[in-house]
Design a protein around this motif. Sequence first.
Motif, PDB file in Angstrom:
ATOM      1  N   THR A  85     -10.836   1.502 -12.939  1.00  0.00           N
ATOM      2  CA  THR A  85     -10.440   0.724 -11.771  1.00  0.00           C
ATOM      3  C   THR A  85      -8.996   0.994 -11.390  1.00  0.00           C
ATOM      4  N   TRP A  86      -8.758   1.174 -10.085  1.00  0.00           N
ATOM      5  CA  TRP A  86      -7.379   1.216  -9.597  1.00  0.00           C
ATOM      6  C   TRP A  86      -7.315   0.464  -8.269  1.00  0.00           C
ATOM      7  N   HIS A  87      -6.155  -0.100  -7.986  1.00  0.00           N
ATOM      8  CA  HIS A  87      -6.024  -0.952  -6.810  1.00  0.00           C
ATOM      9  C   HIS A  87      -4.703  -0.760  -6.084  1.00  0.00           C
ATOM     10  N   THR A  88      -3.890   0.205  -6.541  1.00  0.00           N
ATOM     11  CA  THR A  88      -2.598   0.453  -5.912  1.00  0.00           C
ATOM     12  C   THR A  88      -2.467   1.925  -5.588  1.00  0.00           C
ATOM     13  N   ALA A  89      -2.003   2.229  -4.376  1.00  0.00           N
ATOM     14  CA  ALA A  89      -1.742   3.613  -3.966  1.00  0.00           C
ATOM     15  C   ALA A  89      -0.254   3.728  -3.646  1.00  0.00           C
ATOM     16  N   ARG A  90       0.453   4.542  -4.429  1.00  0.00           N
ATOM     17  CA  ARG A  90       1.899   4.705  -4.252  1.00  0.00           C
ATOM     18  C   ARG A  90       2.200   6.052  -3.589  1.00  0.00           C
ATOM     19  N   THR A  91       3.184   6.034  -2.704  1.00  0.00           N
ATOM     20  CA  THR A  91       3.604   7.259  -2.024  1.00  0.00           C
ATOM     21  C   THR A  91       5.099   7.464  -2.246  1.00  0.00           C
ATOM     22  N   PHE A  92       5.471   8.694  -2.653  1.00  0.00           N
ATOM     23  CA  PHE A  92       6.847   9.054  -2.965  1.00  0.00           C
ATOM     24  C   PHE A  92       7.315  10.195  -2.062  1.00  0.00           C
ATOM     25  N   TYR A  93       8.600  10.202  -1.762  1.00  0.00           N
ATOM     26  CA  TYR A  93       9.244  11.369  -1.162  1.00  0.00           C
ATOM     27  C   TYR A  93      10.275  11.853  -2.169  1.00  0.00           C
ATOM     28  N   ARG A  94      10.019  13.060  -2.687  1.00  0.00           N
ATOM     29  CA  ARG A  94      10.814  13.595  -3.805  1.00  0.00           C
ATOM     30  C   ARG A  94      10.729  12.599  -4.962  1.00  0.00           C
ATOM     31  N   ASP A  95      11.825  11.968  -5.368  1.00  0.00           N
ATOM     32  CA  ASP A  95      11.731  11.071  -6.529  1.00  0.00           C
ATOM     33  C   ASP A  95      11.855   9.600  -6.141  1.00  0.00           C
ATOM     34  N   GLN A  96      11.761   9.289  -4.836  1.00  0.00           N
ATOM     35  CA  GLN A  96      11.909   7.902  -4.396  1.00  0.00           C
ATOM     36  C   GLN A  96      10.594   7.379  -3.848  1.00  0.00           C
ATOM     37  N   GLU A  97      10.182   6.191  -4.315  1.00  0.00           N
ATOM     38  CA  GLU A  97       8.970   5.576  -3.786  1.00  0.00           C
ATOM     39  C   GLU A  97       9.226   5.046  -2.389  1.00  0.00           C
ATOM     40  N   LEU A  98       8.361   5.425  -1.447  1.00  0.00           N
ATOM     41  CA  LEU A  98       8.488   4.961  -0.070  1.00  0.00           C
ATOM     42  C   LEU A  98       7.747   3.650   0.149  1.00  0.00           C
ATOM     43  N   SER A 100       3.954   1.241  -1.312  1.00  0.00           N
ATOM     44  CA  SER A 100       2.692   1.157  -2.051  1.00  0.00           C
ATOM     45  C   SER A 100       1.723   0.320  -1.238  1.00  0.00           C
ATOM     46  N   VAL A 101       0.439   0.618  -1.368  1.00  0.00           N
ATOM     47  CA  VAL A 101      -0.604  -0.106  -0.657  1.00  0.00           C
ATOM     48  C   VAL A 101      -1.485  -0.789  -1.685  1.00  0.00           C
ATOM     49  N   GLU A 102      -1.573  -2.113  -1.586  1.00  0.00           N
ATOM     50  CA  GLU A 102      -2.508  -2.873  -2.408  1.00  0.00           C
ATOM     51  C   GLU A 102      -3.792  -3.035  -1.606  1.00  0.00           C
ATOM     52  N   LEU A 103      -4.923  -2.739  -2.209  1.00  0.00           N
ATOM     53  CA  LEU A 103      -6.195  -2.717  -1.494  1.00  0.00           C
ATOM     54  C   LEU A 103      -6.769  -4.127  -1.419  1.00  0.00           C
ATOM     55  N   LEU A 104      -6.608  -4.741  -0.254  1.00  0.00           N
ATOM     56  CA  LEU A 104      -6.956  -6.149  -0.079  1.00  0.00           C
ATOM     57  C   LEU A 104      -8.452  -6.319   0.164  1.00  0.00           C
ATOM     58  N   ASP A 105      -8.935  -7.529  -0.099  1.00  0.00           N
ATOM     59  CA  ASP A 105     -10.355  -7.837  -0.019  1.00  0.00           C
ATOM     60  C   ASP A 105     -10.530  -9.068   0.858  1.00  0.00           C
ATOM     61  N   PRO A 106     -11.386  -9.003   1.907  1.00  0.00           N
ATOM     62  CA  PRO A 106     -11.574 -10.182   2.752  1.00  0.00           C
ATOM     63  C   PRO A 106     -12.266 -11.333   2.042  1.00  0.00           C
ATOM     64  N   GLY A 107     -12.979 -11.050   0.951  1.00  0.00           N
ATOM     65  CA  GLY A 107     -13.568 -12.105   0.130  1.00  0.00           C
ATOM     66  C   GLY A 107     -12.919 -12.076  -1.242  1.00  0.00           C
ATOM     67  N   ARG A 108     -13.689 -12.334  -2.260  1.00  0.00           N
ATOM     68  CA  ARG A 108     -13.186 -12.211  -3.629  1.00  0.00           C
ATOM     69  C   ARG A 108     -14.254 -11.489  -4.444  1.00  0.00           C
ATOM     70  N   SER A 109     -14.562 -10.285  -4.019  1.00  0.00           N
ATOM     71  CA  SER A 109     -15.660  -9.546  -4.637  1.00  0.00           C
ATOM     72  C   SER A 109     -15.397  -9.299  -6.110  1.00  0.00           C
ATOM     73  N   PRO A 110     -16.418  -9.480  -6.950  1.00  0.00           N
ATOM     74  CA  PRO A 110     -16.275  -9.091  -8.355  1.00  0.00           C
ATOM     75  C   PRO A 110     -16.157  -7.577  -8.539  1.00  0.00           C
ATOM     76  N   LEU A 111     -16.507  -6.809  -7.505  1.00  0.00           N
ATOM     77  CA  LEU A 111     -16.419  -5.355  -7.604  1.00  0.00           C
ATOM     78  C   LEU A 111     -14.978  -4.898  -7.376  1.00  0.00           C
ATOM     79  N   PRO A 424      -7.418  -1.976  11.574  1.00  0.00           N
ATOM     80  CA  PRO A 424      -6.364  -2.770  10.936  1.00  0.00           C
ATOM     81  C   PRO A 424      -5.329  -1.876  10.273  1.00  0.00           C
ATOM     82  N   PRO A 425      -4.178  -2.437   9.912  1.00  0.00           N
ATOM     83  CA  PRO A 425      -3.181  -1.652   9.170  1.00  0.00           C
ATOM     84  C   PRO A 425      -3.769  -1.134   7.869  1.00  0.00           C
ATOM     85  N   ARG A 426      -3.239  -0.011   7.383  1.00  0.00           N
ATOM     86  CA  ARG A 426      -3.783   0.581   6.164  1.00  0.00           C
ATOM     87  C   ARG A 426      -3.697  -0.410   5.005  1.00  0.00           C
ATOM     88  N   GLY A 427      -4.791  -0.466   4.252  1.00  0.00           N
ATOM     89  CA  GLY A 427      -4.863  -1.362   3.110  1.00  0.00           C
ATOM     90  C   GLY A 427      -5.346  -2.753   3.440  1.00  0.00           C
TER      91      GLY A 427
END
Length: 543
Positions: A85-98, A100-111, A424-427
Amino acid sequence: MRATRPPLHDIPVLTGPEHTVLVLGNGPVGQTAALLLARWGVPVVLLDSRTHRDPVGSKAICQQRDVLDVWSWVGAGAIAEEGLTWHTARTFYRDQELFSVELLDPGRSPLPPFVNLSQCRSEEILDGLIADQPLIEVRWSHEVTGLVQDDSGVRVTCRTPSGETELHGAYAVAAGGARGSALRSMLGVGFPGRSFEDAFLICDIRADLPGWEQERRFYFDPEWNPGRQVLIHPCPDSVFRIDWQVEPEFDLAAARADGSLDTRIRQIIGERDYEVVWSSLYRFHSRITTAMRVDRVLLAGDLAHLVAPFGARGLNSGVGDADNVAWKLAFVLHGWAPPALLDSYEHERGAAARENLEVTTATMDFLVPQDEAAHARRHEILQASLTDPAARARVDSGRLSEPFWYVDSPLTTPDPERPWPGRPPRGHPAEPVPGVVLPDAPVEWPGRPDLTRMREVVRGAVTVLAPEDRHEAVRAVLEETLSPAVPRQVLDLARVDTTGAVREGLRSADDDLWVVRPDAFLAARATDLAQVREAVGRALARA
């Protein structure tokens, strides 16, 4: 192997070639289509030109929550359970994080929002279910060499080790994968688009990388791949997929031999021990077929559309095709809906393919600029993004897979009080309007402790979510609108939605009436019975 859950509704089993569907291609999309059709009581002959399953390489690894929902419904919950399982997508430019996107859920799915599991293992799990399904007949070493169709059905000619054979079915699902040019030619459809010259190198390595186990990492212009990018995905068993953009003339065999592959890996992981599990070099394509349906043949998966891998929209979209086509074929073959229902497959899944193409092409234009001016624009955006939030919003490292929204479908009844606001906006989840998928959440179903999620309860039937005091009137409307055998149900959200997450995700008022399709997509929000009657008819192409 977990057995398929028994359906909530009695679905008769069909027999004979006049009710059989030929599924051409035994990859994950074909497997999913076959299992879904069998769940609907439809017999399937599943064909593949290969002699057996090829277990080499992890291939497609990212499985999105809504795809896991489809697979769970056919009994393949092990994919979600075994996947990482993963739920965070991080994006970097060179060595600096620009960002992160947390993958939101309109309900509360157990999946989980995403799991990573090798395609080989997913196929193995699906194969086990197929072997236990008497309605599915699998035939390897069946190369399709001819296809003829008329008003009575589809006839497919196959070359086999023992000679030529002919198979008959009512319809066919063409899911032969990216190399399905022969099938597309037989159907007379084109496959326009573009192929990218840039090369990409994949290495699956086994290593201990603390802190990286549950997130996707994307790097623009890191010092260990200057001018290009690198994508890193975690997988089960301490395996990480590293995906480099490399020079067009890159030679993988030479890199293995001269130690430069080891150097590339160590620039990322340091002096840790590691093992190369699999490596491959690839180029990719952005193409979409000129038709998703040719009379009685419906095209699905990579045979119908190829997109860049950044965003995990390939396999996930193919499963969406299978989910969409299966219930519609089942309803037509059972006589529950007119053949016109199949027209909506072209409309809905063609639109989904075009959106995926648009999204991934925009990503590739940012990742792989095609001229000096585009390079300069990207460099300017990346430099500005180090300090400017507005510039960060223009950085495109891949919009992650999400279910397509059938807001413009002929099966959907628009809600004038809730117009579609656009992507909608990403994530972020889509707005709860007719055409989007029903939010998932934990539920309690009396007498069925195996049903734990909202979508498990609504899948497989035409459903109306209504307050209990309106159930009798809604049932009467369904009796008038649907033929007697059509699976249908009326549910009180207040009783089933024990956490309130579905109502919250829908922003549902107490007197709302929601019409839900058999694939868990919202067909309409209504306030009176006449609207329910119209929406149910439209959802089955009867309006």
